[in-house]
Design a protein around this motif. Sequence first.
Motif, mmCIF file in Angstrom:
data_model
loop_
_atom_site.group_PDB
_atom_site.id
_atom_site.type_symbol
_atom_site.label_atom_id
_atom_site.label_comp_id
_atom_site.label_asym_id
_atom_site.label_seq_id
_atom_site.Cartn_x
_atom_site.Cartn_y
_atom_site.Cartn_z
ATOM 1 N N GLY A 229 0.842 -1.239 0.039
ATOM 2 C CA GLY A 229 -0.129 -0.081 0.102
ATOM 3 C C GLY A 229 0.863 1.255 0.098
ATOM 4 N N ALA A 230 0.130 2.316 0.178
ATOM 5 C CA ALA A 230 0.797 3.746 0.102
ATOM 6 C C ALA A 230 1.523 4.204 1.573
ATOM 7 N N VAL A 231 2.648 4.695 1.372
ATOM 8 C CA VAL A 231 3.024 5.233 2.703
ATOM 9 C C VAL A 231 3.876 6.516 2.296
ATOM 10 N N ASN A 232 3.608 7.405 3.098
ATOM 11 C CA ASN A 232 4.236 8.906 3.106
ATOM 12 C C ASN A 232 5.757 8.988 3.763
ATOM 13 N N ALA A 233 6.584 9.844 2.870
ATOM 14 C CA ALA A 233 7.860 9.721 3.291
ATOM 15 C C ALA A 233 8.427 11.059 3.284
ATOM 16 N N CYS A 234 8.544 11.627 4.712
ATOM 17 C CA CYS A 234 8.916 13.007 4.928
ATOM 18 C C CYS A 234 9.518 13.185 6.109
ATOM 19 N N SER A 235 10.375 14.254 6.352
ATOM 20 C CA SER A 235 11.022 14.593 7.638
ATOM 21 C C SER A 235 9.924 15.353 8.393
ATOM 22 N N HIS A 236 10.108 15.347 9.681
ATOM 23 C CA HIS A 236 9.145 15.948 10.453
ATOM 24 C C HIS A 236 9.454 17.386 10.406
ATOM 25 N N GLY A 237 8.219 18.184 10.183
ATOM 26 C CA GLY A 237 8.275 19.711 10.322
ATOM 27 C C GLY A 237 8.074 20.144 8.981
ATOM 28 N N GLU A 238 7.560 21.245 8.814
ATOM 29 C CA GLU A 238 7.013 22.021 7.591
ATOM 30 C C GLU A 238 7.741 23.356 7.479
ATOM 31 N N LEU A 239 7.992 23.774 6.065
ATOM 32 C CA LEU A 239 8.553 24.969 5.896
ATOM 33 C C LEU A 239 7.559 25.433 4.543
ATOM 34 N N ASP A 240 7.633 26.913 4.684
ATOM 35 C CA ASP A 240 6.928 27.680 3.514
ATOM 36 C C ASP A 240 7.877 28.407 2.935
ATOM 37 N N VAL A 241 7.666 29.149 1.951
ATOM 38 C CA VAL A 241 8.541 29.700 1.078
ATOM 39 C C VAL A 241 9.450 30.851 1.849
ATOM 40 N N THR A 242 8.723 31.474 2.916
ATOM 41 C CA THR A 242 9.341 32.554 3.675
ATOM 42 C C THR A 242 10.449 31.780 4.623
ATOM 43 N N ASP A 243 10.272 30.590 5.123
ATOM 44 C CA ASP A 243 11.089 29.910 5.989
ATOM 45 C C ASP A 243 12.410 29.852 5.185
ATOM 46 N N ILE A 244 12.278 29.145 3.981
ATOM 47 C CA ILE A 244 13.203 28.856 2.769
ATOM 48 C C ILE A 244 14.170 30.051 2.853
ATOM 49 N N ALA A 246 14.146 32.948 4.508
ATOM 50 C CA ALA A 246 14.882 33.294 5.728
ATOM 51 C C ALA A 246 16.409 32.537 5.995
ATOM 52 N N GLN A 247 16.195 31.488 5.804
ATOM 53 C CA GLN A 247 17.651 30.534 5.971
ATOM 54 C C GLN A 247 18.619 30.895 4.957
ATOM 55 N N ILE A 248 18.116 31.360 3.713
ATOM 56 C CA ILE A 248 19.091 31.726 2.845
ATOM 57 C C ILE A 248 19.856 33.162 3.174
ATOM 58 N N ALA A 249 18.860 33.973 3.539
ATOM 59 C CA ALA A 249 19.286 35.360 3.936
ATOM 60 C C ALA A 249 20.043 35.442 5.186
ATOM 61 N N ALA A 250 19.920 34.371 5.928
ATOM 62 C CA ALA A 250 20.582 34.555 7.358
ATOM 63 C C ALA A 250 22.464 34.133 6.934
ATOM 64 N N HIS A 251 22.626 33.921 5.756
ATOM 65 C CA HIS A 251 23.892 33.474 5.250
ATOM 66 C C HIS A 251 24.764 34.763 4.814
ATOM 67 N N GLY A 252 23.832 35.881 4.683
ATOM 68 C CA GLY A 252 24.429 37.113 3.997
ATOM 69 C C GLY A 252 23.693 38.180 4.661
ATOM 70 N N THR A 253 24.092 39.432 4.112
ATOM 71 C CA THR A 253 23.293 40.685 4.269
ATOM 72 C C THR A 253 22.038 40.882 3.297
ATOM 73 N N ALA A 254 22.033 40.333 2.366
ATOM 74 C CA ALA A 254 20.904 40.529 1.429
ATOM 75 C C ALA A 254 19.451 39.907 2.249
ATOM 76 N N GLN A 255 18.471 40.630 1.793
ATOM 77 C CA GLN A 255 17.271 40.144 2.230
ATOM 78 C C GLN A 255 16.227 39.722 0.918
ATOM 79 N N PRO A 256 15.255 38.813 1.215
ATOM 80 C CA PRO A 256 14.222 38.727 0.034
ATOM 81 C C PRO A 256 13.573 39.779 -0.391
ATOM 82 N N ILE A 257 13.396 40.007 -1.712
ATOM 83 C CA ILE A 257 12.391 40.815 -2.254
ATOM 84 C C ILE A 257 11.252 40.151 -2.776
#
Length: 317
Positions: A229-244, A246-257
């Motif tokens: 049968g079917a089984v879901n395969a995913c890590s625990h916890g969710e992300l939205d586009v702003t979470d993604i 924010a993690q990238i912006a944390a590596h430099g001075t630029a902020q997402p536009i």
Amino acid sequence: MKDVCIIGGSRYFGKRLIVLLRDAGIDVTVVNRGSSSPPPGITHLIADRDDEEGFERALADRAFDVVIDQVCYTPLQAAAAQRLFRDRTRRYVMTSTIEVYGPAGSDGIPPASPGTPVTEEAVDPKLWPVRTDLPWRDPRFLERHYGEGKRQAEAVLAQGAVFPFAAVRCAHVLGGGADDFTGRLDHYVQRILTGGEIVVHRESRPSTFIHEREIADFLFWAAGSDFVGAVNACSHGELDVTDICAQIAAHGTAQPIYRTVDSGGGEDAEVSPFSFEHYYGMDNTLAGRLGFTFSNTMDWFPGVVAEAVAVRGGAGR
């Protein structure tokens, strides 16, 4: 499990899966169209799965303990697989997708509610209708109906029951650096580092994800298991586009536009990947009960981002 056949999937996490199986002492046969070669120590058969007669000739008299189908996208391909492997395998594992829960292309999928991750019962392949008369061989139709194609492929294999069948519904896969096979993460890295615009839904919804190493581990585990049968395969916890972002912006001075677009008009081709107007949270409880332990997304996601930023930053300096 001594002999495993993998259809397609000799790149990205598929290549990692092949190495895991090979290094465990398993005889691995890869069947693909020849566009990419598997690692050393692997039997390589060249065939197009849409050419059933040619595929059968390539298989000859081979039989396998398990078949892992990485590239089954339509009910026509699933039906051919049933015919080809009816007497050639004792277990069939299909790599499916989180997109089977997407409401696009079907009135039978109600949108999931944020905060209530969807379980496997939301789409039962044993009950899902199959339409082989649709133009599944038309690439444009298939691209627009990717989730429905996967749903119907699952349905064919589950309802035919010519061998024990499992469908691994894979969350959105992420890897950094050279492992960002799809380029979706780099889409954000490049724009944030250069001040480019990121187009998102005004009400963007979160999703579940999985690391490319973890999905390879999961498929290896699923091949050696006996659940069906079917089984879901995913890590625990969710992300939205702003979470993604924010993690990238944390590596430099630029902020997402951001530039926002309204939802409700169907899938907008201009919208960035991982900006979803529908909620894509999956519940992985079943896999846990079956014996697989998933990581937490934030255990590995910052490292993936760091790799992706390093590659793009290094290339731009």
